[in-house]
Design an enzyme around this catalytic site. Structure first.
Site, PDB file in Angstrom:
ATOM      1  CG  ASP A 388      35.073  38.444  59.090  1.00  0.00           C
ATOM      2  OD1 ASP A 388      35.234  39.441  58.301  1.00  0.00           O
ATOM      3  OD2 ASP A 388      35.406  38.000  60.771  1.00  0.00           O
ATOM      4  CE  LYS A 389      40.246  37.570  54.209  1.00  0.00           C
ATOM      5  NZ  LYS A 389      40.840  36.752  55.191  1.00  0.00           N
ATOM      6  CG  ASP A 829      36.704  36.116  64.160  1.00  0.00           C
ATOM      7  OD1 ASP A 829      36.108  36.838  63.228  1.00  0.00           O
ATOM      8  OD2 ASP A 829      37.904  35.811  64.205  1.00  0.00           O
ATOM      9  CG  ASN A 832      34.990  43.787  62.342  1.00  0.00           C
ATOM     10  OD1 ASN A 832      35.210  42.179  63.554  1.00  0.00           O
ATOM     11  ND2 ASN A 832      35.265  43.166  61.384  1.00  0.00           N
TER      12      ASN A 832
END
Length: 1344
Positions: A388-389, A829, A832
């Site tokens: 994830d970003k 984190d 989603n």
């Protein structure tokens, strides 16, 4: 646990305060039970579960066989003792886990709640609460069940909850009761009413139901629900009706069991165990046939005085019994202790991760945590990382950075090279300002002060259009609780610029505008969701004017603008593109004035859609879309999400380990791409970045096909390097080609003669990246296109997927698992990311700003992305190495032990007589050899942790599964069988004719058994001493202690004491002492040990000498560093420091990308330098070539992802790999060796070529220059513009930042001379005119 499950519900009917009515539906009680056992069921259920393991069932079967006296040559305790030990250890572990589950369940079930019973509030335990009960909750209490909010102490039936346990979000959320029940605050007024709603499900954000009261219907939504696991905050009390209880609550519905994950080694072990069992059956058949032949031909001659036992009446039945007897005797080829040992080792590795101080975050006081013990070795085999970003690569701490208002951009730093502007002080202008807010552009503040109407309306929108909750602890001390960090940052920005959000009620929003309190009537909130990508509020100001304020993604909002905004939209779009190019998160802002008639008409349609029972969400969305049209553009905001510390360096290091990193983010393409540049996933030296943005299946397919064709074309162009192909040079992220005349034709001809594109995709060598949008990804994931997408994406070094949904994240992971058969790791984190984390082989949760949902679903967790490199390159690699060494040795020692019985069968008439004493057979795997192999499996290392991080290529053997596979297994088996042959036939040959000093023959069974057993224990002990690469005190104690324990126990078992107590059990009385006092016995043991060990030493020496692995070279180089530390460094240290200062100037002259990550407040990392190879220390260069000459080529053959050189001339043969960009050393991740030097270049040639160059080195933390001038014209692809490994001299150089012991570097010549006696020879002087040498010479002259 055996309760009958009720039939599935179609709808739920609940009547308040009527238990008799509700009980007829048999709804679940509020008692939860996460435990598996109770006192009565533990033993049978646990044993049933354990015997579902094939290995346990197998050993139980052997135990039953041993109880049959006609076929058992061993006592039953030889199997029951280890089996009981294994079952007991597992049972204790399971019981302990279940005890803590019971403890947790009891703690929750015995919580107290106030239940309305017969008009009175009574205290009840949670477990006794039933569906239909009305419960009173007080402030800071947990919600006991899923409740329908009826009323509260707050006006309008509002209450505030915290949902951290439910969805991980720590921000407060608002819930509101239905208006008809909000007035029933008095318990006596809470009359009986009915609720009909949906059945239990796991959708946290959705609820649909209807309340029936006095012949009227009222729609119920998720905003009326309080879910179990939430905590009531800032609300004195509230009342709720229990709708779902216990296992039916949404919390429990979402706590389904995580899919059990198995490692590739586990799966391989299961296959190998089946093979071993087949081998065992084959040996049993061979010996049974031998028994039949022997009994028929020889045994029949002894029938008169050695008859068969009564059940046996012919040789065939004797053979049948012999078969089962040998199955029992030879079963130790699959020892039950194997599975226990594996679990103990994994547990130890997990504790090492938990105890690692370098993965402890002091800022948030969070250690790393291994939440599972079954996947540790798979951490050393990861090939793909899906990240994830937001919150994973970035900090998820948002700050208002820039904005565009009425076509004017604010927040730009006017002179980047000038002095840093001062942070604005808002306190004199606004006493309510947040002192922590940072902004530097005073022109925006001045614009607000002078009363610019556009600026005022801009910040008015930010202060009104949100769902933030405000808490005023004291006068002027505001604390905002936002559902997302973005909203909090925007409201805080409006607060500082004079538009302060103070409080809200369901119908009003109170602000302070330029010091003046203003209360707006809140008419409607058109909330945000992932489909709308925008939110709006409709408010009435004190003057009575109605206005809609809207903020959202520019891709959605700009489509809804009034046509008169075209010019302003163009300017604002340019600003948005600039902000996105800086890696900022952007939103567009707009408004619309509404007349009273427009509002009334829309409000009526909204009420109708809100009360709809079918397709309510779709109708509401259509209603929202109807009024969000014809908007007037105000401007745009840009929020900075800062990168986490160490992200660029971590990504660069992982890329060097040939780990491909994919970023899956919901952000827009421009933001994601520029985050990619900031964290060095994308670099300016990349060959090309492909963007897939098609909206249809055909367009996506075409774009993917063009990308593959381009990759193949560029890869072939790079590999040819021949005259006629022209020259190519890299500019930015693209490739500019010049092909002239016949060269172009030759290129086309060559392409037609090349292999098929599908095969070529496996041999792509170039730095490519792929960026794909969510709508394009949806088409790419379709069944008929997924293969094309995978082949294209996997040929790229980096992949960024933008605007993806949580489901698409999981689908991408599953796609790679399906097509590439590679180990995947997902890291995130937020809630989603859970589907992605659960889908990957390994899930890692970041404990960040979005709560702990991702952590709870993960296998490993820590607080910073940078810890990932240590988790994989140190703990993961060591775990894989240790497990592989453990398994190899374990199978070896057991085959060496068991196969002696096989050979003995040919000399004992196939009578199933054992070679060893039965107590030795029992204790061999439990006592004599268990601890040393455990110590090796837990503590062993091949290189220190610093070297694992310095040389990421050490990680590759795990990715290719080289250390334990079927080939390695058969090698171990062959060594074990060879050892068994030696251990049987050497003592047999010597002792058959040996005598004691008294002349008594030594050729008796007990002497032979003691000699063979002693030789076996000594041989396997010496073998593990050779296999152990890292000795600790524990290793010494276990290895030599186990050897000592053998002699101690043997003398005790063969002593007079036990014989006098149990004369029928201990038949070897006195054998140990009488045997081991004979010199010939010790000579026999010594000879057998030498014959077993010397070939192993010879093979290992030759392998180290002729085909060393990179780990061998790293270890040897470290040894040489320590030996040659002092005399060398002082002579050249000054020269290198001078070279370092020159290099910094050269780097400054290099042009960079137009894309910039300057807005990210983190220190510029070394990721780009690492990936380009510019700061690799010369020892790394030397080791790369040294290792690649022998080992990297076969790694590449296995990987089949790199190109193959076809040298035709001496010129081509001596040039380095043509995968480098002008002025930079080729990236390590693109090479087959550590650095990508040509594998076909003989080391003698490289040494010779290096005579005329200076040695240049750099520390692992210091930048190194590009050695070619930027102004030079690019050379043809066949030659290199870099200093290759061929240009190293045999000197040692000292640099900063190396080892703590001095940081000494030994170059290629030193290693060659130390290992092989090679010197730098210039025999092949004709090579010096080659293109590679020529380019090196130019660079050397430039340096001088």
């Amino acid at each position: 646990m055996f309760r009958k499950r009720p039939p599935p519900e179609e709808e739920r009917r609940v009547r308040a305060n009527d238990r008799e009515y509700n009980e007829k539906f048999q709804y679940a009680s509020n008692c939860i039970m996460t435990s598996k056992y109770n006192i009565i069921t533990f033993l049978p259920v646990n044993l049933f579960e354990q015997f579902q393991e094939v290995a346990n069932t197998y050993f139980l079967f052997l135990l039953i066989l041993q109880l049959i006296p006609q076929i058992s040559s061993l006592s039953w305790f030889t199997t029951i003792v280890p089996l009981a030990l294994v079952l007991s250890i597992t049972a204790v572990k399971d019981a302990t886990d279940d005890y803590f589950r019971h403890k947790s369940d009891n703690q929750v079930n015995n919580r107290q709640s106030q239940v309305l019973i017969r008009g009175l509030l009574q205290n009840e335990k949670w477990m006794n609460v039933r569906v239909g009960d009305i419960i009173k909750l007080e402030n800071n209490q947990f919600v006991a069940a899923d409740l329908l909010l009826l009323s509260s102490s707050e006006p309008h039936g509002l209450c505030y909850i915290e949902t951290a346990e439910l969805d991980g979000e720590t921000n407060m959320k608002v819930r509101q009761s239905v208006s008809v029940t909000s007035e029933l605050g008095d318990p006596n007024n809470l009359a009986s009413f009915d609720v009909v709603c949906e059945p239990p499900n796991n959708k946290l954000d959705r609820f649909c139901g209807t309340l029936y009261w006095r012949d009227k219907k009222y729609t119920l939504t998720n905003q009326n629900m309080l879910l179990r696991g939430c905590v009531l905050r800032n609300t004195e009390f509230c009342y709720g009706l229990v709708i779902f209880a216990g296992p039916d609550t949404k919390l429990m519905q979402n706590s389904g069991r995580t899919k059990f994950k198995r490692t590739s080694i586990d799966r391989l072990m299961n296959t190998l165990v089946l093979w071993i069992f087949g081998f065992l059956v084959c040996m049993g058949v061979i010996l049974a046939v031998g028994n039949a032949v022997w009994e028929r031909e020889v045994g029949s001659l002894f029938q008169s005085y050695l008859p068969w036992d009564p059940p046996v009446d012919n040789f065939l039945f004797s053979a049948f019994l012999a078969f089962w007897s040998y199955i029992i005797i030879l079963n130790t080829v699959v020892p039950i202790s194997l599975y226990v040992s594996v679990e103990v080792i994994r547990l130890g590795h997990s504790y090492f991760i938990n105890w690692d101080q370098q993965m402890f975050c002091s800022q948030c006081n969070t250690p790393a945590e291994a939440r599972t013990t079954t996947l540790n070795e798979e951490l050393g085999q990861v090939e793909y990382i899906f990240s994830d970003k937001t919150g994973t690569l970035t900090q998820n701490i948002m700050s208002f950075n820039k904005c565009s208002i009425d076509g004017q951009s604010y927040g730009e730093v006017s002179d980047p090279l000038g002095p840093q502007p001062k942070k604005l002080d808002f306190t004199p202008f606004n006493p309510l300002a947040d002192p922590d807010f940072c902004f530097y552009d005073d022109t925006l503040l001045e614009s607000v002060k002078v009363g610019d109407s556009h600026a005022h309306e801009f910040f008015r929108l930010l202060s009104l259009c949100h769902t933030v909750m405000s808490e005023e602890k004291s006068e002027g001390e505001l604390v905002y609780k936002a559902q997302s960090p973005d909203e909090g940052a925007l409201v805080t920005a409006a607060r500082n610029f004079g538009f302060v959000f103070r409080s809200r009620t369901p119908g009003t929003i109170t602000t302070t505008e330029m010091g003046r309190p203003v209360t707006y009537t809140l008419l409607a909130i058109l909330d945000f969701n992932n489909i709308r990508k925008r939110m709006s509020v409709i408010v009435r100001n004190p003057e009575g004017r109605i206005r809609l304020y809207c903020k959202g993604a520019d891709t959605v909002l700009l489509q809804r603008l009034h046509p008169c905004n075209q010019e302003l939209m163009n300017i604002t779009s340019d600003h948005l593109n600039e902000y996105a190019a800086d890696g900022l998160r952007t939103l567009a802002l707009a408004y619309r004035d509404l007349s009273e008639d427009e509002w009334e008409a829309w409000a009526e349609s909204h009420r109708c859609a809100d009360k709809a029972t079918n397709c309510r969400e779709d109708r509401l969305a259509a209603t929202y879309d109807q009024i969000e049209q014809g908007l007037m553009l105000l401007g745009a905001t840009a929020i900075e999400d800062k990168l986490q510390e160490g992200v660029p360096e971590t990504i660069a290091i992982l890329s060097l380990a040939n780990i491909k990193i994919w970023v899956l983010t919901g952000d827009k393409q421009e933001t994601a791409v520029n985050i990619g540049y900031s964290c060095k996933m994308l670099t300016d030296d990349m060959t090309e970045v492909f963007i897939i943005s098609g909206h249809t299946v055909q367009s996506v397919r075409q774009e993917l096909r063009r990308a593959r064709e381009r990759m193949v074309e560029l890869s072939q162009t790079r590999h040819m390097g021949k005259e006629g192909w022209g020259e190519a040079c890299f500019v930015g992220n693209g490739l500019r080609e010049r092909q002239e005349g016949a060269g172009t034709g030759g290129g086309v001809k060559q392409l037609h003669c090349s292999p098929s594109p599908s095969n070529l995709m496996d041999n792509i060598s170039g730095e490519f990246a792929l960026v794909i949008n969510g709508h394009s990804l949806a088409h790419a994931l379709e069944a008929d296109m997924e293969t094309e997408f995978v082949s294209t994406a996997c040929a790229c070094k980096a992949v960024i997927c933008c605007r993806v949904t949580p489901l698409q994240k999981a689908q991408v992971v599953e796609l790679i698992k399906k097509h590439k058969k590679a180990v995947t790791l997902a890291i995130g984190d937020g809630a989603n990311d859970i589907s992605m984390i659960k889908s990957a082989h390994i899930g890692v949760g970041i404990s960040g700003q979005e709560g702990i949902q991702a952590v709870l679903a993960s296998d490993y967790s820590f607080s910073q992305f940078r810890f990932l490199q240590r988790l994989l390159l140190v703990h993961g690699r060591w775990s894989y190495l240790r497990m592989c060494r453990f398994l190899c040795y374990f199978f070896y020692k057991n085959f060496a032990f068991t196969m002696v019985h096989f050979w003995f069968g040919f000399f004992c008439g196939f009578s199933a007589q054992t070679v060893y004493d039965q107590y030795f057979i029992t204790l061999y795997n439990i006592v004599y050899t268990s601890l040393p192999v455990l110590a090796m499996g837990i503590f062993d290392q091949d290189v220190p942790e610093q070297r694992s991080l310095e040389y990421p290529k050490l990680y590759e053997p795990g990715q290719l599964n080289l250390l334990f596979n079927k080939r390695e297994f058969f090698i171990c088996i062959a060594q074990g069988i060879y050892t068994s042959v030696v251990l049987f036939f050497v003592p047999y040959a010597i002792l058959s004719d040996a005598t004691q000093s008294t002349g008594v023959p030594l050729a008796d069974y007990q002497t032979f058994a003691v000699t063979t057993a002693t030789a076996l224990v000594i041989v396997v002990s010496v073998q593990i001493a050779l296999d152990t690469g890292f000795w600790t005190v524990v290793n010494h104690v276990f290895v030599w202690g186990s050897l000592g324990s053998y002699f101690t126990i043997m003398f005790a078992l063969h002593g007079q004491t036990l014989f006098s107590i149990f004369p029928s059990q201990f038949h070897f009385v006195g054998s140990a002492l009488s045997t081991l006092l004979q010199p010939v016995v010790w000579l026999t043991i010594t000879l057998a040990t030498a014959i077993c060990i010397v070939p192993v030493l010879a093979v290992r020496f030759l392998k180290l000498d002729l085909k060393p692995q990179l780990a061998d070279t790293v270890r040897y180089t470290q040894l040489l560093r320590q030996k040659k530390r002092k005399p060398v460094g002082r002579s050249v240290g000054g020269a290198w420091r001078g070279m370092g200062s020159m290099s910094e100037g050269r780097l400054g002259a290099r042009g960079g990308s137009r894309r910039s990550g300057y807005a990210f407040a983190h220190q510029e990392g070394f990721g780009e330098l690492i990936t380009s190879g510019k700061n690799m220390r010369l020892s790394s260069l030397a080791l790369a070539t040294f290792a690649s000459r022998h080992s990297s080529s076969w790694i590449d053959t296995l990987r089949r992802k790199k190109h193959t050189h076809t040298p035709t001339t001496a010129s081509e043969e001596s040039s380095p790999a043509p995968s480098c960009v002008s002025g930079s050393v080729p990236p390590l991740s693109n090479s087959s060796s550590l650095l990508g030097g040509s594998q076909d270049t003989p080391i003698e040639e490289e040494t010779a070529t290096g005579q005329n160059t200076q040695t240049v080195a750099a520390s692992s933390t210091q930048a190194v220059p590009a050695l070619a001038p930027d102004s030079e014209a690019p050379a043809p692809q066949g030659s290199a513009q870099t200093l290759s490994t061929a240009d190293l001299t045999s000197t040692a150089v000292r640099c900063h930042g190396g080892d703590s012991s001095g940081g000494w570097i030994v170059t290629l010549g030193t290693v060659q001379e130390a290992l092989f006696g090679w010197k730098g020879i210039a025999a092949r002087t004709s090579v010096s005119s080659s293109s590679g040498t020529h380019s090196v010479a130019k660079e050397t002259n430039h340096i001088e």
